[in-house]
Design a protein around this motif. Structure first.
Motif, PDB file in Angstrom:
ATOM      1  N   HIS A  96       0.825  -1.202   0.000  1.00 20.53           N
ATOM      2  CA  HIS A  96       0.000   0.000   0.000  1.00 20.53           C
ATOM      3  C   HIS A  96       0.862   1.255   0.000  1.00 20.53           C
ATOM      4  O   HIS A  96       0.549   2.241  -0.674  1.00 20.53           O
ATOM      5  N   LYS A  97       1.944   1.209   0.737  1.00 20.89           N
ATOM      6  CA  LYS A  97       2.843   2.376   0.765  1.00 20.89           C
ATOM      7  C   LYS A  97       3.492   2.599  -0.600  1.00 20.89           C
ATOM      8  O   LYS A  97       3.666   3.745  -1.032  1.00 20.89           O
ATOM      9  N   VAL A  98       3.847   1.515  -1.275  1.00 17.52           N
ATOM     10  CA  VAL A  98       4.418   1.652  -2.624  1.00 17.52           C
ATOM     11  C   VAL A  98       3.387   2.307  -3.548  1.00 17.52           C
ATOM     12  O   VAL A  98       3.706   3.223  -4.312  1.00 17.52           O
ATOM     13  N   ALA A  99       2.147   1.828  -3.463  1.00 15.08           N
ATOM     14  CA  ALA A  99       1.092   2.392  -4.319  1.00 15.08           C
ATOM     15  C   ALA A  99       0.926   3.882  -4.045  1.00 15.08           C
ATOM     16  O   ALA A  99       0.810   4.696  -4.970  1.00 15.08           O
TER      17      ALA A  99
ATOM     18  N   PRO B  23      -4.429   5.054  -5.367  1.00 17.72           N
ATOM     19  CA  PRO B  23      -3.575   3.928  -4.959  1.00 17.72           C
ATOM     20  C   PRO B  23      -4.324   2.593  -4.901  1.00 17.72           C
ATOM     21  O   PRO B  23      -3.764   1.558  -5.277  1.00 17.72           O
ATOM     22  N   ASP B  24      -5.569   2.612  -4.439  1.00 18.24           N
ATOM     23  CA  ASP B  24      -6.313   1.352  -4.346  1.00 18.24           C
ATOM     24  C   ASP B  24      -6.604   0.778  -5.727  1.00 18.24           C
ATOM     25  O   ASP B  24      -6.577  -0.442  -5.930  1.00 18.24           O
ATOM     26  N   ASP B  25      -6.893   1.661  -6.685  1.00 17.44           N
ATOM     27  CA  ASP B  25      -7.111   1.193  -8.064  1.00 17.44           C
ATOM     28  C   ASP B  25      -5.836   0.584  -8.637  1.00 17.44           C
ATOM     29  O   ASP B  25      -5.869  -0.434  -9.327  1.00 17.44           O
TER      30      ASP B  25
ATOM     31  N   MET C  29       3.138  -2.415 -10.387  1.00 15.67           N
ATOM     32  CA  MET C  29       2.451  -1.140 -10.119  1.00 15.67           C
ATOM     33  C   MET C  29       3.157   0.014 -10.814  1.00 15.67           C
ATOM     34  O   MET C  29       2.518   0.915 -11.365  1.00 15.67           O
ATOM     35  N   ARG C  30       4.487  -0.008 -10.779  1.00 23.62           N
ATOM     36  CA  ARG C  30       5.257   1.067 -11.421  1.00 23.62           C
ATOM     37  C   ARG C  30       4.933   1.126 -12.915  1.00 23.62           C
ATOM     38  O   ARG C  30       4.698   2.187 -13.489  1.00 23.62           O
TER      39      ARG C  30
ATOM     40  N   GLU D 119      10.393   6.945  -7.126  1.00 25.14           N
ATOM     41  CA  GLU D 119      11.225   5.744  -7.224  1.00 25.14           C
ATOM     42  C   GLU D 119      12.097   5.579  -5.980  1.00 25.14           C
ATOM     43  O   GLU D 119      12.240   4.486  -5.448  1.00 25.14           O
ATOM     44  N   THR D 120      12.663   6.689  -5.545  1.00 20.95           N
ATOM     45  CA  THR D 120      13.542   6.649  -4.368  1.00 20.95           C
ATOM     46  C   THR D 120      12.739   6.250  -3.133  1.00 20.95           C
ATOM     47  O   THR D 120      13.210   5.474  -2.296  1.00 20.95           O
ATOM     48  N   LEU D 121      11.518   6.776  -3.025  1.00 23.37           N
ATOM     49  CA  LEU D 121      10.676   6.425  -1.877  1.00 23.37           C
ATOM     50  C   LEU D 121      10.311   4.942  -1.930  1.00 23.37           C
ATOM     51  O   LEU D 121      10.285   4.260  -0.899  1.00 23.37           O
ATOM     52  N   VAL D 122      10.038   4.434  -3.136  1.00 16.60           N
ATOM     53  CA  VAL D 122       9.696   3.011  -3.277  1.00 16.60           C
ATOM     54  C   VAL D 122      10.887   2.145  -2.861  1.00 16.60           C
ATOM     55  O   VAL D 122      10.727   1.142  -2.157  1.00 16.60           O
TER      56      VAL D 122
END
Lengths: 227, 140
Positions: free
Chosen positions: A66-69, A80-82, A112-113, B22-25
């Protein structure tokens, strides 16, 4: 917010690997394998296996996803949820396959990216196409293409928005010169050793400052990157 | 500055924001689990991610592995017969389907501590007791 960033460049090694294994480089090859044979590649998780792996994720794994999204969506206007749901669907549907040597969370982060990048590009570039038949007959079908290119005012708003987001991030670290230098370097395109040497940091110090930067941005801009 | 020059600057700024993301990821992927769980999380991100996964499973038409017959929960008396790792895995499965339980577990995790084996067995028993009561109330 409607602006979108350019495609991510997948520079992170562990994620880039999942995106472009040699045997998947050809679209034709992917299509030729078909759904029934795709699950037989022993180097990749089957769809059932990845579902099981995802379902068994601990709390931290779900939270990490979730944080990555959120990180990928903060400046793009994507929900983010989508984004998460779409990544899960592609993994479950088999259109994105997880190599066995890749951590499933890192794999989903890469998916996701890629999706976020595609959605942003589509939002900026793809015109809306529709078929209409004003006379009700097949012969009278007209293809209507809605020009989605931004008009000069929209362009100006987009430029101002990108500039103000830049400024907002820089100002967030006005009181702390090291993170401020790092953020400015990242925004200017520096990475890795080049970025660390900019602030004369060891790897440990750099990791610590990077975490500080993430946490402060999370706190200041939980959803969107707005000044 | 020309229009093209302005657009180029805006593109560079967007690319910069992408690089920042990207850096945060990278940091998120490298942060230890305990540290991540200890961070403030007003949105309950883990629950949101699970909900997104449930929607994806529903959309894909695939059954949840946890609901397959081989994954059925054992009878109450059998809970403590599970190995500690199996008990933790079982608890994760149940919590994924039970938001109330997830809250309880998340609270413990947010407090920065790992549940002991005894706590895991205790939570499994409470879940199963609640499940049995609900079944009686439902006449199942």
């Amino acid at each position: 917010m409607r602006r979108a960033g350019p495609p991510a460049d997948n520079r992170q090694g562990n994620v880039r690997d999942e995106a472009a294994p040699a045997h998947r480089s050809s679209k034709q090859g992917r299509e030729a394998r078909g759904l029934q044979t795709r699950d037989t590649d022993p180097s990749q998780l089957t769809r059932t296996a990845i579902q099981t792996e995802i379902e068994a994720l601990p709390d931290a794994g779900w939270l990490r996803l979730h944080k990555v999204a959120r990180a990928l969506c903060r400046h793009t206007g994507v929900d983010p949820d989508d984004l998460l749901q779409e990544a899960f669907q592609r993994a479950l549907g088999g259109s994105r396959r997880c190599p066995r040597h890749i951590d499933v969370v890192a794999f989903l982060a890469g998916v996701m990216r890629s999706i976020a990048s595609d959605w942003c590009k589509a939002r900026r570039r793809r015109p809306e196409v529709s078929l209409t038949a004003p006379t009700g007959g097949v012969d009278g079908v007209v293809v209507r293409v809605l020009d989605r290119r931004p008009d000069p005012l929209e362009s100006l708003a987009g430029e101002q928005e990108a500039a103000s987001m830049h400024q907002a991030v820089i100002e967030l670290f006005a009181d702390d010169p090291v993170p401020r230098t790092l953020v400015a370097g990242i925004l200017d395109g520096l990475r890795g050793d080049e970025l660390r040497s900019l602030a004369s940091l060891s790897e440990t110090e750099f990791a610590s400052k990077r975490r500080l930067i993430r946490r402060r941005i999370d706190k200041a801009f939980p959803k969107e990157l707005k000044p | 500055m020309t229009g093209r020059g302005k657009t180029g600057k805006a593109n560079r700024e967007r690319i910069g924001l992408d690089r920042l993301a990207e850096t945060l990821v990278e940091d998120i992927l490298e942060t230890p689990a305990a540290d991540l769980l200890a961070e403030p999380d007003d949105e309950d991100g883990a629950a949101s991610a699970r909900a997104a996964f449930d929607r994806a499973v529903a959309a894909s038409g695939r059954p949840r592995a946890a609901t397959r017959p081989r994954k059925l929960r054992p009878a109450l008396a059998d809970v403590r017969a599970l190995a500690p790792r199996a008990a933790r895995r079982r608890l994760r499965e149940i919590v994924a389907r039970d938001p109330e339980g997830a809250d309880e577990l998340s609270a413990a995790a947010r407090a920065g501590r790992r549940l002991s084996d005894e706590e895991v067995y205790g939570m499994l028993e409470r879940f199963q007791e609640r499940h049995a009561v609900e079944r009686r109330h439902d006449g199942r």
